[in-house]
Design an enzyme around this catalytic site. Structure first.
Site, short mmCIF file in Angstrom:
data_model
loop_
_atom_site.label_atom_id
_atom_site.label_comp_id
_atom_site.label_asym_id
_atom_site.label_seq_id
_atom_site.Cartn_x
_atom_site.Cartn_y
_atom_site.Cartn_z
N GLU A 307 0.66 -1.18 -0.22
CA GLU A 307 -0.34 0.11 -0.15
C GLU A 307 1.09 1.30 0.08
O GLU A 307 0.46 2.53 0.88
CB GLU A 307 -0.86 0.07 1.22
CG GLU A 307 0.12 -0.06 2.95
CD GLU A 307 -0.01 -1.76 3.37
OE1 GLU A 307 0.60 -2.78 2.05
OE2 GLU A 307 0.25 -1.59 4.62
N HIS A 331 -7.70 -3.93 -1.25
CA HIS A 331 -7.57 -3.98 0.39
C HIS A 331 -5.98 -3.02 -0.01
O HIS A 331 -6.32 -2.08 1.06
CB HIS A 331 -6.79 -5.47 0.17
CG HIS A 331 -6.04 -5.87 1.20
ND1 HIS A 331 -6.61 -6.81 2.08
CD2 HIS A 331 -4.73 -5.56 1.40
CE1 HIS A 331 -5.16 -6.43 3.52
NE2 HIS A 331 -4.36 -5.95 2.81
N GLU A 332 -5.32 -3.25 -1.28
CA GLU A 332 -3.67 -1.95 -0.95
C GLU A 332 -5.37 -0.63 -0.80
O GLU A 332 -4.53 0.32 -0.60
CB GLU A 332 -3.07 -2.24 -2.22
CG GLU A 332 -2.64 -3.52 -2.22
CD GLU A 332 -2.65 -4.43 -0.96
OE1 GLU A 332 -1.77 -3.07 -0.08
OE2 GLU A 332 -2.26 -5.31 -0.68
N TYR A 420 -5.06 -10.99 10.12
CA TYR A 420 -6.34 -10.20 8.52
C TYR A 420 -7.43 -10.50 8.97
O TYR A 420 -8.88 -9.50 9.37
CB TYR A 420 -5.75 -11.16 7.35
CG TYR A 420 -4.43 -10.42 6.55
CD1 TYR A 420 -3.47 -10.47 7.15
CD2 TYR A 420 -4.71 -9.33 5.94
CE1 TYR A 420 -1.97 -9.97 6.89
CE2 TYR A 420 -2.96 -8.81 4.74
CZ TYR A 420 -1.55 -8.77 5.24
OH TYR A 420 -0.64 -9.27 5.55
#
Ligand code: BES
Ligand code: ZN
Length: 642
Positions: A307, A331-332, A420
């Site tokens: 990221e 997600h990123e 996660y």
């Protein structure tokens, strides 16, 4: 060190003999003597970073200016790093993190030499770099080079790129690797703004994790690129990539960089990016980083994604041709809030970065692809969470806690599905308990209250109690907050995945386990999540004839979707299935994603009669492609090629 004057040497000796800082008590800020106040590194200072030598309460870096040239022949980045610091007036030295840097000189802002010394090195953390401060020193200029083996950097030959003509370089800072190419305080709780001037051979493009500060200039065989990050970021988010790069816009504030040969395929796969930014803003609040660009790296990039602000780094293995793996982008992108705005203060609270991001990924998926898609993603997540708990030693194992103890260990030990998926399940559970509307209001508030700040588990819990629980004792009991964060295993109030998410698939698995032929029609109807569920729920031990049947019916050895291919190859290796070996060999010598390479090579190496000879043949062939952080671990298996 050769250039030291005698006076500097003496000063250095005095410095190391007499200056031993006592660790400050947490929290208390000393009365300032009128000199520049030291910004507290934490809003509630209760976290000491055991993975950094820095002592930010004495003296801390707040801005980094890099002026560097990239030398592909020598595999070095070199030049100067100018650090602006805040310090206590009485501070006699500042401690930076250094791992293998070759330091030539350190001066103050006026060019006066400063004494410095590199302390004893730890194989994991590197070494403390202590720089003596004069009473008025507020700037350090460090002239240095990275070492050719710097772990943050991967240097690729033209042969290892798609275009085959130009070399390539990229960096990976998280968690504690940036100290191998940038001399600064490498701790996520010590936020720094930064800027960089980067010189590369003409014909190459340098991109970084910040907005461009000037148009590139090419002159005398060199191109100069300038980037400036005005926001304060944790230093693991400083990143660079250099290569033969082209850019294609995707929307008003997004676009993709990659090698020209990959550009169209990458842009097609990323077509939903703007929709994702909109969905993320609805969930989290405004996007504060101007642009969201991405770079699709060569296949040796060791992660799925990273990221880096303004410029997410991506593996090319997410390109499936049908957007079926783009949850990676959600997600990123979500890290632009969870991780990059509110950042884990230390790696013990890595779940605050990844758990919140994983939760957000499900929500973004729901907004764009619908509730069924999101339910399937969550169910897959819970599957891998349960598997991970098994691997870690069961529901009482200490490493199944969200807030983990990394004493004496690398931050990598926290890189598990606990951070996660247990993190995401925790947030799902809070959401379900208080209701989506209230939860979403809290979530936006969390990022408003903690943007550009380090956060800890304690800060998170206090914030939930203050803004969500608000003294409601019944709610407090229902949430089981402390149990979630500080106890191992999965608390009983956890929201279970929808049992109907994979009804069709689970029926098919049961049929196959009873001896039915593989259902080709079902397989062709299934999406990627369903295919992954099918492969992961199959009996782990299958005879050759049954694997043959699967392979022939679904064409598994030739599957292009890399997640599906990986799931198949894991099953094949576990069953010593020879017909998959050519596919395995191709898979392991054409990409270097750690998540794929590590388990397969390890499983092969552990199977001494069948697997190990195969690993010994494949590993040396794949190894030139793999990133140092992958080979660092796998070389220990002694498979050759090192
Ligand atoms: N920030 C992580 C990658 C990371 C974590 C690198 C810790 C180094 C240390 C990134 O956001 C991530 O989680 N990537 C995942 C993809 C995701 C879809 C789960 C990956 O690379 O597999
Ligand atoms: Zn992540």
């Amino acid at each position: 060190m050769k250039l030291w004057s005698r006076a500097v040497l003496v000063a250095a000796m005095v410095l190391t003999a007499s200056c031993r800082f006592v660790e400050q008590d947490n929290g208390a800020q000393p009365a300032s003597n009128g000199a520049a106040a030291i910004a507290p590194i934490l809003n509630t200072a209760d976290a000491r970073d055991i993975h950094s030598f820095a002592r930010p309460r004495e003296a801390r870096v707040h801005h980094v200016a890099l002026d560097l040239a990239v030398d592909f022949d020598a595999k070095r980045i070199g030049g100067t790093a100018t650090l602006d610091i805040q310090r206590r007036p009485e501070a006699k030295e500042i401690i930076l993190d250094d791992k293998g840097l070759e330091i030539e000189s350190i001066t103050d802002g006026e060019g006066e030499p400063l004494a410095w010394k590199v302390g004893a090195a730890d194989s994991n953390l590197g070494a403390p770099l202590a720089v003596a401060l004069r009473p008025d020193t507020e700037r350090l200029v460090i002239r240095y080079k990275s070492a050719p083996e710097a772990e943050a950097l991967q240097w690729l030959t033209p042969q290892q790129t798609a275009g085959k003509k130009q070399p390539y370089l990229f960096s990976q800072g998280q968690a504690i690797l940036n100290r191998t190419w940038i001399p600064t305080q490498d701790s996520p709780g010590i936020r720094q703004s930064w800027e960089a001037k980067i010189r590369v051979p003409a014909g190459l493009t340098a991109v970084m994790s910040a907005p461009r500060a000037a148009e590139p200039i090419t002159q005398g065989g060199e191109s100069l690129f300038e980037y400036r990050m005005a926001n304060s970021v944790p230093p693991y988010l400083i990143a660079i990539a250099v290569g033969d790069l082209a850019f294609k816009p995707l929307g008003p504030r997004s676009g993709v960089w990659t090698e020209p040969a990959m550009l169209d395929a990458a842009a097609t796969e990323l077509a939903d990016t703007e929709k994702m930014i909109d969905a993320a803003e609805k969930l989290f609040g405004p996007y504060l980083w101007e642009r969201y660009d991405m770079i699709v790296l060569p296949p040796s990039f060791p992660f799925g994604g990273m990221e880096n602000p303004n410029l997410t780094f991506l593996t090319p293995t997410f390109i499936a041709g049908d957007k079926s793996l783009v949850s990676l982008i959600a997600h990123e992108l979500a890290h632009s809030w969870s991780g990059n705005l509110a950042t884990n203060a230390t790696w013990a609270d890595f779940w605050l970065n990844e758990g919140m991001t994983t939760y957000a990924t499900y929500r973004i998926g729901e907004a764009i692809y619908g509730p069924k898609y999101a339910a399937q993603q969550y169910a897959l997540g819970v599957d891998s969470l349960n598997e991970e708990i098994g691997t870690l030693g069961g529901a009482r194992a200490p490493d199944t806690r969200l807030h983990i103890d990394l004493k004496g260990r690398s931050p990598d030990h926290g890189l598990t599905e606990i951070a996660y998926e247990k993190g995401a399940a925790f947030l799902r559970t809070i959401e379900a308990t208080v209701g989506r509307e209230r939860f979403d209001a809290w979530l936006k508030g969390w990022f408003e209250r903690h943007r550009f700040e380090p956060v800890t588990s304690a800060i998170f819990l206090a914030d939930i109690r203050k803004h969500l629980v608000k003294g409601d004792a019944a709610l407090e009991r229902k949430l089981m907050l402390d149990e979630w964060v500080y106890q191992p295993g999965l608390p009983p109030n956890m929201v279970r995945p929808d049992r109907l998410a994979f009804t069709d698939v689970d029926r098919s698995v049961a049929g196959f386990a009873r001896g039915a032929a593989p259902d080709t029609a079902a397989w062709s109807r299934w999406n990627t999540a369903e295919r992954l569920r099918f492969l992961s729920k199959l009996p782990r031990k299958l005879p050759k004839a049954r694997l043959d049947a699967l392979n022939q019916a679904f064409g598994l050895n030739g599957v292009g979707n890399m997640e599906v291919r990986f799931a198949w190859l894991e099953l094949a290796v576990g069953n010593r299935y020879d017909p998959a070996v050519p596919s395995l060999e191709q898979f392991l010598t054409t990409q270097g994603r750690r998540k794929f390479v590590r388990p397969l090579i390890k499983a092969l190496a552990e199977d001494s009669s069948w697997g190990r000879p195969i690993a010994a043949r494949i590993y040396p062939r794949g190894r030139p492609l793999y990133h140092p952080l992958v080979t660092g671990e796998l070389d220990e298996l002694k498979l050759g090629g090192g």
